[in-house]
Design a protein around this motif. Structure first.
Motif, PDB file in Angstrom:
ATOM      1  N   PHE A  65      15.254 -17.710  -5.964  1.00 50.12           N
ATOM      2  CA  PHE A  65      14.653 -16.745  -5.044  1.00 50.12           C
ATOM      3  C   PHE A  65      13.125 -16.866  -5.034  1.00 50.12           C
TER       4      PHE A  65
ATOM      5  N   CYS B  31      12.014 -19.437  -2.819  1.00 48.57           N
ATOM      6  CA  CYS B  31      12.170 -19.029  -1.417  1.00 48.57           C
ATOM      7  C   CYS B  31      11.141 -17.979  -1.016  1.00 48.57           C
TER       8      CYS B  31
ATOM      9  N   THR C 259      12.505 -13.995  -1.719  1.00 49.30           N
ATOM     10  CA  THR C 259      13.502 -13.448  -0.801  1.00 49.30           C
ATOM     11  C   THR C 259      14.660 -14.434  -0.684  1.00 49.30           C
ATOM     12  N   THR C 260      15.578 -14.159   0.207  1.00 54.80           N
ATOM     13  CA  THR C 260      16.700 -15.059   0.435  1.00 54.80           C
ATOM     14  C   THR C 260      16.231 -16.260   1.264  1.00 54.80           C
TER      15      THR C 260
ATOM     16  N   SER D 236      15.571 -19.090   4.068  1.00 52.57           N
ATOM     17  CA  SER D 236      15.465 -19.123   5.523  1.00 52.57           C
ATOM     18  C   SER D 236      15.545 -20.563   6.008  1.00 52.57           C
TER      19      SER D 236
ATOM     20  N   ALA E 186       9.847 -12.048  11.000  1.00 51.54           N
ATOM     21  CA  ALA E 186      10.660 -11.232  10.109  1.00 51.54           C
ATOM     22  C   ALA E 186      10.636  -9.787  10.586  1.00 51.54           C
TER      23      ALA E 186
ATOM     24  N   VAL F 172      13.480  -9.505  -5.859  1.00 50.03           N
ATOM     25  CA  VAL F 172      14.091 -10.044  -4.649  1.00 50.03           C
ATOM     26  C   VAL F 172      14.041  -8.980  -3.563  1.00 50.03           C
ATOM     27  N   ARG F 173      13.463  -9.328  -2.440  1.00 51.61           N
ATOM     28  CA  ARG F 173      13.391  -8.399  -1.318  1.00 51.61           C
ATOM     29  C   ARG F 173      13.966  -9.096  -0.086  1.00 51.61           C
ATOM     30  N   ARG F 174      14.598  -8.332   0.772  1.00 53.47           N
ATOM     31  CA  ARG F 174      15.148  -8.890   2.000  1.00 53.47           C
ATOM     32  C   ARG F 174      14.112  -8.764   3.113  1.00 53.47           C
ATOM     33  N   THR F 175      13.698  -9.901   3.655  1.00 55.10           N
ATOM     34  CA  THR F 175      12.771  -9.876   4.784  1.00 55.10           C
ATOM     35  C   THR F 175      13.497 -10.128   6.104  1.00 55.10           C
ATOM     36  N   ARG F 176      14.710 -10.668   6.014  1.00 55.42           N
ATOM     37  CA  ARG F 176      15.544 -10.889   7.197  1.00 55.42           C
ATOM     38  C   ARG F 176      16.962 -10.408   6.890  1.00 55.42           C
TER      39      ARG F 176
END
Length: 471
Positions: free
Chosen positions: A239, A242, A245-246, A248, A257, A381-385
């Motif tokens: 992560f 990346c 985040t997750t 892309s 985003a 870990v953060r979700r940007t999408r």
């Protein structure tokens, strides 16, 4: 089994009839007691997403196949569907908002003996688009994560046969389950239509996805791992690479985003059956296989189009590790974090052994439930999408009845929603290797993904002995 989306699926017209729960069965569902078995990790995420955006496009999966040779016996088909719902417990389960806690946290299950289906209303349609519109509307109305039923059974009747079309909310279905559905429904209907009672051993013994959810809960109930756990640490490194985040898609799609666009779809065949066999032979000779070769093509295509030499993605994996789940219908999937490094690779087959080794490492990391990983990593870990760049692979030849998929026009049909990243489904059938792409339907994203798919096709063709392709 062809993998497509509803906007690409054009069934032959006819008289559309539905098979629906009886009023008595719906009354049982309305008063069913709460189950002690919670939703699975995938189901919890699905339920939260549906609740967060009411009115958003539905996420359902469907299968379709043809029955030929004469008029359809709707009574036999009704009995087939009824027995099939009784066979698979997850089709008898639903979710509702619990008195306390988040919506969808409470499961309920109907007893098998209380399931009764009846033949519903029928309506004639003269054009494929009109039939598709009817099916899409009813799928959106019926295949929803909260309530019951979460499935839709129908048939498009014609003088010489019919197209059977079945849809399911994603809570209760994955890609493997669709292939299981086609085989089991076809086998059972053939017996019922002959006026016979299906033998107990017509279909193999199977476990229940609801039971699987209980097992998953038990396994996750142990002490939570922390960041010092080697597997958690490797997930954290993935992560972090990346950007925290997750993963892309490595090429810019022009969608910032936090923004989404209508979904675009591309479906194509990359290799015919002969080319697929030669591609497999060459990959295996080099120490890889078809899947690692396709993943290597992803990396090489990205590099050729300016995406660099290292591509990070997630790949879905089935979790049917025990024999009792092999023929069960449900959402038996997890994801693995995969790093494809094609530095120095001269071609797809030559680069596939390294990718195969990377996939083995990803399998080791996937043994840790994703829910535990995300809990352990916390705010790292953060979700940007909403979408995650992923590449899925299914070899439909391994499923019972696959040799008949072409003759019966078997399809895996997905709903059309919205997108903020690119995702890809590679499938192999007896007819070759196919690619379905899902992406934002903006002019720029369409052009990028089309170029990427074109390049993947060229690379696989070269890997199968076609004309040399510069990399």
């Amino acid at each position: 089994m062809r993998v497509t989306t509803m906007d690409r699926y054009l069934p032959q017209p006819g008289r559309v009839v539905e098979f629906v729960p009886s009023p008595a069965t719906l009354a049982v569902a309305d008063t069913a007691v709460a189950s002690t078995i919670p939703p699975s990790f995938n189901q919890r995420f699905h339920l939260r997403t549906a609740d967060r955006a009411p009115g958003s496009p539905r996420h359902w999966l469907a299968c379709a196949f043809d029955i030929t040779g004469g008029p359809i016996d709707t009574g036999a088909l009704r009995a087939t569907f009824e027995e099939w719902v009784r066979r698979h417990e997850t089709l008898r389960s639903g979710f509702r908002a619990a008195p306390e806690g988040p919506p969808g946290a409470e499961r309920f299950v109907l007893p098998a003996e209380k399931v009764e289906l009846v033949v519903g209303d029928a309506e004639e349609y003269v054009g494929p688009k009109e039939v598709r519109g009817r099916l899409a509307r009813r799928l959106d109305e019926t295949c929803r994560p909260l309530g019951w039923p979460t499935y839709f059974f129908s048939a498009i009747l014609r003088p010489g046969g019919a197209t059977v079309f079945c849809g399911f909310d994603h809570c209760n279905m994955d890609g493997y389950s669709l292939a299981i559905a086609v085989h089991e429904i076809r086998e059972s209907y053939a017996v019922h239509a002959a006026g016979e009672i299906p033998a107990p051993d017509l279909l193999p013994e199977t476990g229940s996805f609801v039971e699987y959810c209980a097992v998953e809960q038990e396994r996750a109930a142990g002490p939570a791992p922390d960041r010092s756990d080697p597997v958690i640490a490797r997930w954290g490194e993935f992560f972090a690479a990346c950007g925290g985040t997750t993963p892309s898609f490595p090429l810019d799609l022009g969608v910032p985003a936090g923004e989404r666009a209508p979904q675009g779809t591309d479906c194509r065949r990359l290799l015919d059956a002969e080319g697929a066999a030669e591609f497999e032979r060459r990959c295996r000779a080099a120490g890889g296989n078809v899947f690692s070769g396709a993943l290597t093509a992803v990396g090489l295509a990205a590099r050729r189009l300016g995406g660099g030499e290292v591509v990070r993605l997630c790949t879905p994996l089935h979790t049917r590790y025990e024999e009792r789940w092999e023929n069960a219908v449900g959402w038996f999937t997890t994801v693995a974090p995969l790093t494809v490094d094609i530095g120095g690779a001269a071609g797809v087959a030559e680069g596939s052994p390294r990718t195969r080794a990377a996939f083995r490492e990803a399998l080791r990391l996937a043994e840790r439930p994703v829910a535990q990983v995300l809990t352990a990593l916390g705010g790292d870990v953060r979700r940007t999408r909403d979408d995650v760049f992923m590449v899925s692979y299914i070899d439909y030849r391994r499923f019972p009845g696959s040799e008949s998929h072409l003759a019966c026009n078997a399809h895996h049909v997905s709903s059309v929603t919205t997108a903020d990243d690119a995702q890809f489904w590679v499938s192999r059938t007896h007819e070759g290797v196919f690619l379905r792409s899902r992406h934002p339907a903006t002019p720029h994203a369409e052009q990028v993904v089309q170029s990427f798919a074109d390049t993947m096709g060229e690379l696989l063709a070269a890997g199968a002995g076609g004309a040399p392709v510069g990399i």
